[in-house]
Write a protein that holds these residues in place. Structure first.
Motif, PDB file in Angstrom:
ATOM      1  N   ASP A  90      28.054  27.328  42.556  1.00  0.00           N
ATOM      2  CA  ASP A  90      27.530  27.978  41.350  1.00  0.00           C
ATOM      3  C   ASP A  90      27.954  29.444  41.344  1.00  0.00           C
ATOM      4  N   GLU A 124      24.361  37.609  37.965  1.00  0.00           N
ATOM      5  CA  GLU A 124      24.294  36.561  36.935  1.00  0.00           C
ATOM      6  C   GLU A 124      22.974  35.798  37.075  1.00  0.00           C
ATOM      7  N   GLU A 125      22.543  35.561  38.321  1.00  0.00           N
ATOM      8  CA  GLU A 125      21.345  34.734  38.495  1.00  0.00           C
ATOM      9  C   GLU A 125      20.063  35.495  38.188  1.00  0.00           C
ATOM     10  N   GLN A 193      26.069  21.617  36.233  1.00  0.00           N
ATOM     11  CA  GLN A 193      24.748  21.646  36.903  1.00  0.00           C
ATOM     12  C   GLN A 193      23.880  20.504  36.369  1.00  0.00           C
ATOM     13  N   HIS A 377      21.481  24.739  41.985  1.00  0.00           N
ATOM     14  CA  HIS A 377      20.435  25.663  42.497  1.00  0.00           C
ATOM     15  C   HIS A 377      19.766  25.017  43.704  1.00  0.00           C
TER      16      HIS A 377
HETATM   17 MN    MN Z   1      22.975  29.486  38.617  1.00  0.00          MN
END
Ligand code: MN
Ligand code: HGY
Ligand code: MN
Ligand code: MN
Length: 405
Positions: A90, A124-125, A193, A377
Motif C-alpha cells: 500500500d 497519505e495515510e 484493497q 491495511h
Molecule cells: Mn492505505
C-alpha cells in the motif's frame, strides 16, 4: 539495467518492519519512512532523473524532454508512509512500479514528447497527524496551512516541528500553483484493497471512482476515579459508554445500505489499569458513495452516541477532522487509459488516495494491481510477482501513450 518491481520491493522489504504488530509501521517522517524517501531519491538519481523535495515534502523526480520545458507533464507516483502494522504494498507498489516503468520505457527507447515525473507524497495515510493525504492537500490548497502546522501526532509533536526536523521550513507549506501548473495528468498505480480483480481474474484494472470518506473524533467525557474505591452505582465510566458507541456505529452503518463506518482507534485517558477513565477518544471513519448519506450516518451516530453516553452519565463531543467527497476520475483520461490497456476492467475503490485529492485540480486516473488476499491495511496484503510486473508494464504503456510521440 531494467529493475523489476519485485526486485525493488525486495530492496525495502526490511524497512519499517513492525514485529510487535506484524507488517510495517512507517509513519511519515519517521526513520523508516525517511529511509524509504532516501532510497527512492537514490533510485531516481541513478536513473538520471532530476530529483528534489518541495516545500510540502513531496519528492519530485523529473525525466525532462530534450527541450527541458516542464509543462503538461505526465506524473505518476504514490506514497511511502503506512498505517500501523500495514502491508508491504500500500503505497510502495506505486512508487516501485513508477521506477520500473521508467526502466521499461528507456528499454523501449522512448524519448518523451512531454516531461514525465515521478512523485512521492507524504502522510497519505494520515496515521501520524490524523489527516489523510496531507501532502497532496497542502499542494492543492485542500487544507489550511495553519491548521496543518498545528496538527499533532500521538506524542503531541506538531506537524510544524516534525516537518522542520525533517528539513522542511514549516512556514512555506501550503498551496503550490506552480507545481500544479506543470502537471498535465496524474496516474497513480496502487495495490487493490479489495477483491475486484480476484473475482474478475485480472492482473490490472482502471480506477473509476473513490468513495467519499471522512474522519471524526468522538470524545466521551465521564468521571475519572479510583478503580477500587468507587462503587459501581457511583460510576460515570466513559469506557462503558464508548463500548456502547462502537456498537451503535456499526448499527447506524447497517441502517444505511452501502455505508461503511469504523472505529479503528480508541484511547482512554489517562489509561491506567486501576483508573476509571475520565475521557475516551474514539476516531470514526465513515464512507459512502453519496456524500449526503455519509453526513446522515455521522448525524445518526452522533445522536446515538449522546443517548448512549447520557445513560452512563457521560457526554460526547464530535469533531470533524477531515472530509473527502466522492471522486469520479476524469472520464476522458479514463477512456484514454482504456484504449491504452484494452480489456482492463474498470473498478471503483473504497480506499482514499492522493489521486483522489489531485483529481480536484487536474486530470487524474488510477491503476489497480490484483491483491490475491483482498485484504489491506494488514500484513496479509499481497501482490504476486507476475501481477506486479504486469502492473509496471501497464503503467509504462500508459506513460508512453500519454507522454510519448
Ligand atoms: Mn492505505
Ligand atoms: O484510508 C484510506 O482509504 C487510505 O488508505 N488512506
Ligand atoms: Mn495507499
Ligand atoms: Mn490510500
Amino acid at each position: 539495467m531494467t529493475a523489476t518491481v519485485s526486485g525493488l520491493m525486495a530492496e525495502i522489504a526490511d524497512t519499517g518492519r513492525d514485529d510487535a504488530r506484524g507488517g510495517y509501521s512507517r509513519p511519515v517522517y519517521s526513520t523508516a519512512e525517511q529511509d524509504l524517501r532516501e532510497w527512492f531519491s537514490e533510485q531516481a538519481r541513478r536513473r538520471g532523473l532530476d530529483t528534489g523535495t518541495d516545500s510540502n515534502g513531496i519528492i519530485w523526480a523529473w525525466w525532462d524532454t530534450p527541450f527541458g520545458v516542464r509543462d503538461d507533464a505526465v506524473v505518476t507516483g504514490s506514497h511511502l508512509d503506512s498505517v500501523p502494522g500495514g502491508g508491504a504494498f500500500d503505497g510502495p507498489l506505486g512508487v516501485a512500479s513508477a521506477l520500473a516503468a521508467v526502466d521499461l520505457l528507456r528499454e523501449r527507447g522512448l524519448t518523451p514528447a512531454k516531461p514525465i515525473a515521478l512523485a512521492v507524497f507524504p502522510e497519505e495515510e494520515g496515521s501520524r497527524f490524523g489527516v489523510a493525504c496531507l501532502g497532496s492537500r497542502l499542494l492543492t490548497g485542500a487544507i489550511d496551512p495553519d491548521k496543518a502546522r498545528n496538527l499533532r501526532d500521538p506524542d503531541g509533536n506538531t506537524f510544524a516541528d516534525v516537518a522542520a526536523a525533517a528539513g522542511l521550513d514549516p512556514r512555506h507549506v501550503g498551496p503550490d500553483p506552480d507545481a500544479l501548473g506543470r502537471i498535465g495528468s496524474f496516474v497513480e498505480l496502487h495495490v487493490e484493497q479489495g477483491r475486484g480483480l480476484i473475482d474478475l481474474d485480472q492482473s490490472v484494472g482502471i480506477g473509476s471512482s473513490i468513495l467519499g470518506h471522512g474522519r471524526w473524533r468522538l470524545r466521551v467525557l465521564g468521571q475519572g476515579n479510583h478503580a477500587g474505591t468507587t462503587l459501581m452505582e457511583d460510576r460515570h465510566d466513559p469506557m462503558v459508554a464508548a463500548a456502547g458507541i462502537v456498537t451503535a456505529v456499526r448499527d447506524c452503518a447497517l441502517r444505511h445500505p452501502g455505508a461503511r463506518a469504523t472505529v479503528g482507534r480508541m484511547v482512554p485517558v489517562p489509561g491506567g489499569t486501576n483508573v476509571i477513565a475520565s475521557a475516551v477518544d474514539l476516531w470514526l471513519d465513515v464512507r459512502h458513495a453519496d456524500d449526503a448519506v455519509t453526513a446522515a450516518v455521522v448525524e445518526a451516530i452522533h445522536a446515538e452516541s449522546l443517548r448512549v453516553a447520557a445513560a452512563e452519565g457521560c457526554t460526547v463531543r464530535l469533531t470533524e477532522e477531515s472530509l473527502s467527497p466522492t471522486v469520479h476520475f476524469d472520464p476522458a483520461l479514463r477512456s484514454r487509459l482504456g484504449g491504452l490497456l484494452p480489456g482492463a476492467p474498470v473498478l471503483d475503490t473504497g480506499a482514499g488516495h492522493d489521486a483522489g485529492v489531485l483529481a480536484a485540480a487536474l486530470p487524474t486516473a488510477m491503476l489497480f494491481v490484483r491483491n490475491p488476499t483482498g485484504v489491506s491495511h494488514s500484513p496479509e496484503e499481497h501482490v504476486e510477482d507476475d501481477d506486479a510486473e504486469a502492473g509496471a508494464r501497464a503503467l509504462a504503456d500508459v506513460l508512453q501513450g500519454l507522454a510519448g510521440k
